[in-house]
Write a protein that holds these residues in place. Structure first.
Motif, mmCIF file in Angstrom:
data_model
loop_
_atom_site.group_PDB
_atom_site.id
_atom_site.type_symbol
_atom_site.label_atom_id
_atom_site.label_comp_id
_atom_site.label_asym_id
_atom_site.label_seq_id
_atom_site.Cartn_x
_atom_site.Cartn_y
_atom_site.Cartn_z
ATOM 1 N N ILE A 178 0.838 -1.197 0.000
ATOM 2 C CA ILE A 178 0.000 0.000 0.000
ATOM 3 C C ILE A 178 0.879 1.256 0.000
ATOM 4 O O ILE A 178 0.434 2.332 -0.357
ATOM 5 C CB ILE A 178 -0.952 0.037 1.209
ATOM 6 C CG1 ILE A 178 -0.168 -0.033 2.528
ATOM 7 C CG2 ILE A 178 -1.993 -1.046 1.120
ATOM 8 C CD1 ILE A 178 -1.006 0.308 3.747
ATOM 9 N N LYS A 179 2.130 1.112 0.409
ATOM 10 C CA LYS A 179 3.107 2.202 0.386
ATOM 11 C C LYS A 179 4.449 1.607 0.003
ATOM 12 O O LYS A 179 4.706 0.417 0.263
ATOM 13 C CB LYS A 179 3.212 2.868 1.770
ATOM 14 C CG LYS A 179 1.950 3.558 2.241
ATOM 15 C CD LYS A 179 2.084 4.047 3.668
ATOM 16 C CE LYS A 179 3.110 5.162 3.783
ATOM 17 N NZ LYS A 179 3.156 5.715 5.167
ATOM 18 N N THR A 225 -4.492 -4.277 -1.084
ATOM 19 C CA THR A 225 -4.437 -3.310 -2.186
ATOM 20 C C THR A 225 -5.092 -2.007 -1.756
ATOM 21 O O THR A 225 -5.959 -1.989 -0.875
ATOM 22 C CB THR A 225 -5.167 -3.840 -3.439
ATOM 23 O OG1 THR A 225 -6.506 -4.197 -3.074
ATOM 24 C CG2 THR A 225 -4.455 -5.060 -4.012
ATOM 25 N N LEU A 226 -4.665 -0.938 -2.398
ATOM 26 C CA LEU A 226 -5.237 0.388 -2.144
ATOM 27 C C LEU A 226 -5.861 0.892 -3.441
ATOM 28 O O LEU A 226 -5.159 1.146 -4.416
ATOM 29 C CB LEU A 226 -4.151 1.345 -1.655
ATOM 30 C CG LEU A 226 -4.556 2.811 -1.460
ATOM 31 C CD1 LEU A 226 -5.648 2.929 -0.401
ATOM 32 C CD2 LEU A 226 -3.339 3.647 -1.060
ATOM 33 N N GLY A 263 -8.758 5.066 -2.322
ATOM 34 C CA GLY A 263 -8.816 5.379 -0.898
ATOM 35 C C GLY A 263 -9.303 4.246 -0.014
ATOM 36 O O GLY A 263 -9.443 4.420 1.196
ATOM 37 N N LYS A 264 -9.547 3.072 -0.615
ATOM 38 C CA LYS A 264 -9.988 1.919 0.156
ATOM 39 C C LYS A 264 -8.936 0.815 0.117
ATOM 40 O O LYS A 264 -8.294 0.609 -0.907
ATOM 41 C CB LYS A 264 -11.327 1.368 -0.380
ATOM 42 C CG LYS A 264 -12.536 2.203 0.009
ATOM 43 C CD LYS A 264 -13.821 1.459 -0.333
ATOM 44 C CE LYS A 264 -15.038 2.237 0.171
ATOM 45 N NZ LYS A 264 -16.308 1.493 -0.079
ATOM 46 N N VAL A 265 -8.816 0.123 1.241
ATOM 47 C CA VAL A 265 -7.813 -0.937 1.367
ATOM 48 C C VAL A 265 -8.507 -2.249 1.689
ATOM 49 O O VAL A 265 -9.336 -2.324 2.610
ATOM 50 C CB VAL A 265 -6.798 -0.607 2.490
ATOM 51 C CG1 VAL A 265 -5.818 -1.753 2.686
ATOM 52 C CG2 VAL A 265 -6.051 0.677 2.169
ATOM 53 N N ASP A 266 -8.146 -3.293 0.937
ATOM 54 C CA ASP A 266 -8.588 -4.644 1.302
ATOM 55 C C ASP A 266 -7.642 -5.156 2.385
ATOM 56 O O ASP A 266 -6.421 -4.937 2.331
ATOM 57 C CB ASP A 266 -8.522 -5.581 0.093
ATOM 58 C CG ASP A 266 -9.553 -5.199 -0.963
ATOM 59 O OD1 ASP A 266 -10.493 -4.455 -0.630
ATOM 60 O OD2 ASP A 266 -9.393 -5.645 -2.118
ATOM 61 N N LEU A 267 -8.187 -5.846 3.381
ATOM 62 C CA LEU A 267 -7.392 -6.296 4.522
ATOM 63 C C LEU A 267 -7.502 -7.800 4.727
ATOM 64 O O LEU A 267 -8.544 -8.394 4.462
ATOM 65 C CB LEU A 267 -7.858 -5.608 5.819
ATOM 66 C CG LEU A 267 -7.484 -4.143 6.052
ATOM 67 C CD1 LEU A 267 -8.106 -3.674 7.370
ATOM 68 C CD2 LEU A 267 -5.976 -3.962 6.097
ATOM 69 N N VAL A 268 -6.402 -8.379 5.226
ATOM 70 C CA VAL A 268 -6.438 -9.753 5.735
ATOM 71 C C VAL A 268 -6.269 -9.669 7.243
ATOM 72 O O VAL A 268 -5.337 -9.048 7.741
ATOM 73 C CB VAL A 268 -5.307 -10.619 5.137
ATOM 74 C CG1 VAL A 268 -5.444 -12.066 5.644
ATOM 75 C CG2 VAL A 268 -5.338 -10.587 3.625
ATOM 76 N N THR A 269 -7.191 -10.277 7.978
ATOM 77 C CA THR A 269 -7.113 -10.323 9.433
ATOM 78 C C THR A 269 -7.147 -11.781 9.882
ATOM 79 O O THR A 269 -7.650 -12.645 9.154
ATOM 80 C CB THR A 269 -8.262 -9.547 10.103
ATOM 81 O OG1 THR A 269 -8.138 -9.639 11.520
ATOM 82 C CG2 THR A 269 -9.608 -10.106 9.686
ATOM 83 N N ALA A 270 -6.615 -12.060 11.056
ATOM 84 C CA ALA A 270 -6.604 -13.437 11.558
ATOM 85 C C ALA A 270 -7.808 -13.737 12.449
ATOM 86 O O ALA A 270 -8.030 -14.887 12.798
ATOM 87 C CB ALA A 270 -5.305 -13.696 12.332
#
Length: 631
Positions: free
Chosen positions: A72-73, A93-94, A97-104
């Motif tokens: 993202i950066k 990905t960005l 202005g939106k980011v997809d996230l992976v969380t546990a």
């Protein structure tokens, strides 16, 4: 899709109790880490059990492609990196202005909210992944800058203290000039030159062994390691204890991960004040998968080191430094069993010592000491090394080369020293010398960490050749400027360095030479040569008699016999502090054990030239014994 009801995941399922839930929630707030991060890394729940529970809910895990990870950066700040690790989040990905996230953690809307506030991004699609996969992706995506520091920071900060350059140009020139002079003198005065070389080897060997004997005497009389009483320990309050980092570098050690997790549970230290970093190489799938599938809870925070050469323990530890948060830091190997009160003892001793003391070395010994001949000899060696030699160095105010584990540092001073040299394969010994040269002090403590003694011959040779090669590296590094070393460590330190660091590998290299001379003496004394006159060239025998006159051979034989007797004696007295009396007769076999050292020394010398940074892996978990023996 996010499930916002954490109770359903953890409480109603019976994964944890209400009391434990409250404890985790409190720790999560105080440590500013996600609920699941605390749950898995502080031994409240096993990774396998949590994984199996999510699978029972028909949750599928996001599969990372580690060959094409997105950013993202371009680079994250250290604060951003730590935040994502602490919250168990990986931004994919960005877009707009939106980011997809992976969380546990499917129930963790708190970390998602923290992410929005911290980065200022809106969140798009949320995926569920295993926590270790997220950690690995984070380090492989954003760990490049830190990895470079782990490898080259010492070299860039203090080039002359790094073993990246095995031989400097000056050293090559000096060795070349000395070699030319020696060959020239040898050409014109062959007999005198060879006799002189023989006498030099004998003199240095005698001084090196004599110095070790002196250390043993001083160490035997020394009471300096009896520094913390049980009464003092009982007065320590948990709330007064500092945050303590433990680094656990592992490589292909799946067979001892279960023991490691169990051993850490036995430490008498507040769980919430431990910062345990399990350092795993990114290409070590065996250990990585073993940790992912641990069947019981464990106290450690995995750190995945991106691939880079040299693949050494100090490089891994340097990388781990950037994610460590303790006031103090120590290193344990995967199979280590430290005394349960060791961390408290170290803290108590640091409070009593002057500020210049920045490292405390605890003793190492073995829990499988009676398994076979090799483990018995290894135990004798470690007993006199840590119970007599190092206290002797301490008593004489000579630089102490640190052992591979159970050396406890003031974290800020370790950073000031530049960490470990990633190119030195005995980084611990080197760091002890560097600390002393900077005006800092190292001392020893009467607390023991039990390790697994090497019980296989070829495995032992691999390990010992690396250690001896590292001593050669350390000697070359610190002798680049002998006058500077003398100014930094003083006369005692300089002589101690020559005879302890230099003398250690020199003794092993010279030992076969003296052994051959001893056999030659026997050959001549008992006129064995007369039985081989038909097959041996008499001129060759006469030439050997010329370059090794009887008085030279007598000196060599005396050194050989005296050196062996002294080392046998040292090994014998090594049993008394630990009352391992059953090992005392094995000290007689020390000449055989030394010959194994000589094999390792010549292998290490060859590797010093051919592959100086190569880390010979020692296989652990070979023993069938797992607990310290009591006499």
């Amino acid at each position: 899709m996010l499930n916002h009801y954490r109770n359903d995941i953890f409480l109603k399922s019976g994964l944890i109790t209400q009391e434990v839930y409250a404890q985790i929630e409190e720790m999560s707030k105080s440590l500013n880490k996600s609920f699941l991060k605390v749950t898995l890394n502080y031994a409240f729940l096993s990774r396998l059990k949590f994984k199996e529970h999510l699978q029972s809910l028909n949750i599928s895990f996001f599969q990372f492609d580690y060959t094409s990870l997105s950013k993202i950066k371009k680079e994250l700040t250290k604060e951003e990196f730590d935040f994502l690790l602490d919250q168990n989040l990986y931004p994919l990905t960005l877009k707009e202005g939106k980011v997809d996230l992976v969380t546990a953690d499917p129930s963790d809307d708190i970390s998602i909210t923290r992410f929005k506030v911290f980065f200022g991004y809106e969140v798009g699609t949320i995926y569920i992944g295993e926590d270790l996969d997220i950690v690995k992706a984070m380090h492989m995506t954003y760990g490049g800058v830190i990895l470079r520091k782990a490898v080259f920071e010492l070299y860039e900060k203090d080039t002359k203290s790094s073993a990246l350059e095995t031989f400097t140009l000056r050293q090559v020139l000096v060795l070349g000039i000395l070699g030319f002079i020696f060959l020239s003198v040898l050409l014109f005065y062959p007999v005198t030159t060879l006799i002189g070389l023989n006498l030099f080897i004998n003199l240095f060997l005698l001084l090196a062994i004599g110095f070790k004997f002196l250390l043993t005497v001083v160490g035997a009389r020394s009471e300096t390691i009896q520094k913390i009483s049980q009464a003092e320990l009982s007065e320590i309050k948990d709330e007064d204890l500092p945050y303590y980092t433990i680094q656990l570098p592992v490589f292909k050690e799946s067979e001892v991960i279960y023991k490691l997790a169990s051993n850490l549970q036995n430490l008498d230290y507040p769980k919430e004040k431990l910062d345990v970093k399990l350092l795993i190489e990114s290409d070590d799938e065996v250990t990585f998968n073993a940790v992912k599938n641990l069947k019981f809870p464990c106290i450690f925070d995995p750190v995945i080191i991106p691939y880079a050469q040299p693949k050494t323990k100090p490089k891994a530890c340097n990388y781990g430094l950037h994610f460590s948060k303790g006031t103090y830091l120590t290193i344990y190997d995967a199979e280590d069993i430290p005394d349960s009160d060791q961390l408290k003892m170290v803290h108590s001793l640091f409070k009593k010592l002057p500020e210049e003391y920045i490292v405390i070395q605890c003793a190492l010994n073995y829990f499988n000491k009676t398994e076979n001949f090799l483990t018995r000899m290894f135990t004798l060696e470690y007993s006199y090394w840590f119970d007599y030699m190092l206290p002797g160095l301490d008593g004489l105010k000579v630089p102490i080369p640190l052992g591979g584990t159970s050396n406890h540092f003031k974290f800020d001073k370790l950073i000031e020293l530049g960490g470990w040299d990633g190119f030195n394969v005995t980084e611990d010994a080197d760091l002890g010398i560097r600390a002393y040269a900077k005006g800092y002090k190292v001392t020893v403590l009467n607390s023991t960490t039990y390790e697994e003694a090497n019980n296989a011959f070829y495995n032992w040779i691999r390990q010992r050749s690396r250690w001896i090669k590292g001593y050669m590296q350390t000697y070359l590094v610190h002798m680049r400027n002998p006058a500077k070393l003398y100014r930094e460590v003083g006369l005692n330190g300089f002589l101690g360095f020559q005879f302890f660091i230099g003398g250690t590998f020199f003794t092993f290299l010279a030992y076969p030479v003296l052994l051959l001379l001893f056999l030659f003496y026997i050959f001549l004394t008992f006129d064995i040569s007369s039985h081989f006159v038909g097959s041996l060239n008499t001129e060759i025998i006469n030439f050997f008699k010329l370059i090794f006159p009887e008085w030279v051979i007598i000196i060599s034989v005396f050194n050989f016999m005296a050196g062996n007797l002294l080392m046998i004696y040292i090994n014998m007295i090594a049993v008394f502090r630990r009352k391992s009396y059953s090992l005392i007769l094995y000290a007689i076999t020390n000449p055989v054990y030394w010959l194994m050292h000589s094999i390792s020394a010549y292998k290490g010398l060859f590797q010093l030239v051919s592959k100086p940074f190569y880390w010979e892996k020692t296989n652990h978990g070979l023993t069938k014994e797992h607990k310290p023996e009591t006499e």
